[in-house]
Design a protein around this motif. Structure first.
Motif, short mmCIF file in Angstrom:
data_model
loop_
_atom_site.label_atom_id
_atom_site.label_comp_id
_atom_site.label_asym_id
_atom_site.label_seq_id
_atom_site.Cartn_x
_atom_site.Cartn_y
_atom_site.Cartn_z
N ALA A 1 5.42 -6.92 4.95
CA ALA A 1 6.25 -7.94 4.29
C ALA A 1 6.20 -9.21 5.12
CB ALA A 1 7.67 -7.43 4.14
N TYR A 2 5.96 -10.32 4.47
CA TYR A 2 5.84 -11.60 5.17
C TYR A 2 7.01 -12.51 4.83
CZ TYR A 2 3.59 -15.83 6.94
OH TYR A 2 3.30 -16.99 7.62
N THR A 3 7.26 -12.73 3.55
CA THR A 3 8.40 -13.53 3.12
C THR A 3 9.10 -12.80 1.99
OG1 THR A 3 7.16 -14.77 1.45
CG2 THR A 3 7.22 -15.69 3.68
N THR B 1 15.53 -15.17 -5.61
CA THR B 1 14.51 -15.05 -6.66
C THR B 1 13.88 -13.67 -6.69
OG1 THR B 1 12.71 -15.79 -5.22
CG2 THR B 1 13.93 -17.49 -6.42
N ARG B 2 14.00 -12.90 -5.60
CA ARG B 2 13.39 -11.58 -5.42
C ARG B 2 11.86 -11.66 -5.40
NH1 ARG B 2 16.04 -11.02 -9.73
NH2 ARG B 2 14.55 -9.75 -10.84
N ALA B 3 11.32 -12.82 -5.13
CA ALA B 3 9.86 -13.00 -4.99
C ALA B 3 9.54 -13.17 -3.52
CB ALA B 3 9.40 -14.21 -5.79
N GLY B 4 8.30 -12.94 -3.17
CA GLY B 4 7.91 -13.09 -1.78
C GLY B 4 6.43 -12.94 -1.59
N SER B 5 6.04 -12.57 -0.39
CA SER B 5 4.62 -12.37 -0.11
C SER B 5 4.46 -11.30 0.96
CB SER B 5 3.98 -13.67 0.36
OG SER B 5 4.54 -14.10 1.58
N VAL B 6 3.27 -10.74 1.00
CA VAL B 6 2.91 -9.76 2.00
C VAL B 6 1.63 -10.22 2.69
CG1 VAL B 6 3.94 -7.84 0.73
CG2 VAL B 6 1.51 -8.35 0.42
N LEU B 7 1.37 -9.66 3.84
CA LEU B 7 0.10 -9.87 4.53
C LEU B 7 -0.68 -8.56 4.45
CD1 LEU B 7 1.15 -11.77 7.77
CD2 LEU B 7 0.06 -12.71 5.72
N LEU B 8 -1.88 -8.64 3.89
CA LEU B 8 -2.75 -7.48 3.90
C LEU B 8 -3.19 -7.21 5.34
CD1 LEU B 8 -4.95 -8.25 0.77
CD2 LEU B 8 -2.79 -6.98 0.89
N ASP C 1 -5.93 -7.34 6.68
CA ASP C 1 -6.92 -8.29 7.18
C ASP C 1 -6.33 -9.69 7.37
OD1 ASP C 1 -6.69 -9.35 4.63
OD2 ASP C 1 -8.80 -9.04 4.08
N GLY C 2 -5.00 -9.82 7.17
CA GLY C 2 -4.31 -11.09 7.38
C GLY C 2 -4.20 -11.96 6.15
N THR C 3 -4.74 -11.52 5.01
CA THR C 3 -4.69 -12.29 3.78
C THR C 3 -3.29 -12.26 3.19
OG1 THR C 3 -6.98 -11.70 3.32
CG2 THR C 3 -5.67 -12.55 1.47
N PRO C 4 -2.67 -13.42 2.94
CA PRO C 4 -1.36 -13.43 2.29
C PRO C 4 -1.52 -13.28 0.78
CG PRO C 4 -2.00 -15.66 2.87
CD PRO C 4 -3.08 -14.75 3.37
N ASP D 1 -13.37 -18.43 -9.21
CA ASP D 1 -14.39 -17.65 -9.89
C ASP D 1 -14.54 -16.25 -9.28
OD1 ASP D 1 -16.22 -17.20 -11.90
OD2 ASP D 1 -17.91 -17.74 -10.62
N ARG D 2 -13.39 -15.62 -9.04
CA ARG D 2 -13.40 -14.26 -8.49
C ARG D 2 -12.12 -13.56 -8.93
NH1 ARG D 2 -9.72 -14.26 -4.34
NH2 ARG D 2 -9.36 -16.26 -3.38
N ALA D 3 -12.10 -12.27 -8.74
CA ALA D 3 -10.90 -11.50 -9.05
C ALA D 3 -9.89 -11.66 -7.92
CB ALA D 3 -11.25 -10.03 -9.24
N ALA D 4 -8.69 -12.08 -8.26
CA ALA D 4 -7.62 -12.24 -7.28
C ALA D 4 -6.63 -11.09 -7.46
CB ALA D 4 -6.92 -13.57 -7.48
N PRO D 5 -6.20 -10.45 -6.37
CA PRO D 5 -5.25 -9.35 -6.54
C PRO D 5 -3.88 -9.85 -6.99
CG PRO D 5 -5.55 -9.81 -4.21
CD PRO D 5 -6.51 -10.69 -4.96
N ARG D 6 -3.27 -9.11 -7.89
CA ARG D 6 -1.91 -9.40 -8.33
C ARG D 6 -1.10 -8.16 -8.02
NH1 ARG D 6 0.77 -7.98 -12.90
NH2 ARG D 6 -1.17 -7.28 -13.85
N ILE D 7 -0.04 -8.32 -7.25
CA ILE D 7 0.79 -7.18 -6.86
C ILE D 7 1.67 -6.80 -8.04
CG2 ILE D 7 2.61 -6.40 -5.30
CD1 ILE D 7 1.41 -8.23 -3.17
#
Length: 73
Positions: A5-7, A12-19, A21-24, A59-65
């Motif tokens: 968990a990053y933020t 709002t109950r929204a946030g972000s995680v760090l994979l 490999d460091g990708t947010p 032009d690529r697939a982006a992950p959606r949590i």
């Protein structure tokens, strides 16, 4: 998949995680609610489920949590 968990905004109950490999990657309130959590602290290990969405700008697939829950061992 696991992440850290990053933020998280309790309003709002929204946030972000760090994979690992460091990708947010951001998540929306629906993904948070799907996990049944009541709160989340930055630094907690979480388990996430994702679905690939097409990102036309990159032009690529982006992950959606789609789900965020605590990682249990």
């Amino acid at each position: 998949m696991q992440a850290t968990a990053y933020t998280w905004d309790p309003t709002t109950r929204a946030g972000s995680v760090l994979l690992d490999d460091g990708t947010p990657v951001e998540f929306d309130p629906a993904a948070f609610d799907a996990g049944g959590l009541r709160l989340l602290r930055p630094g907690q290990r979480v388990r996430i489920e994702t679905a690939a969405d097409r990102d036309p700008a990159a032009d690529r697939a982006a992950p959606r949590i789609t789900l965020v829950t605590l990682q249990t061992f």
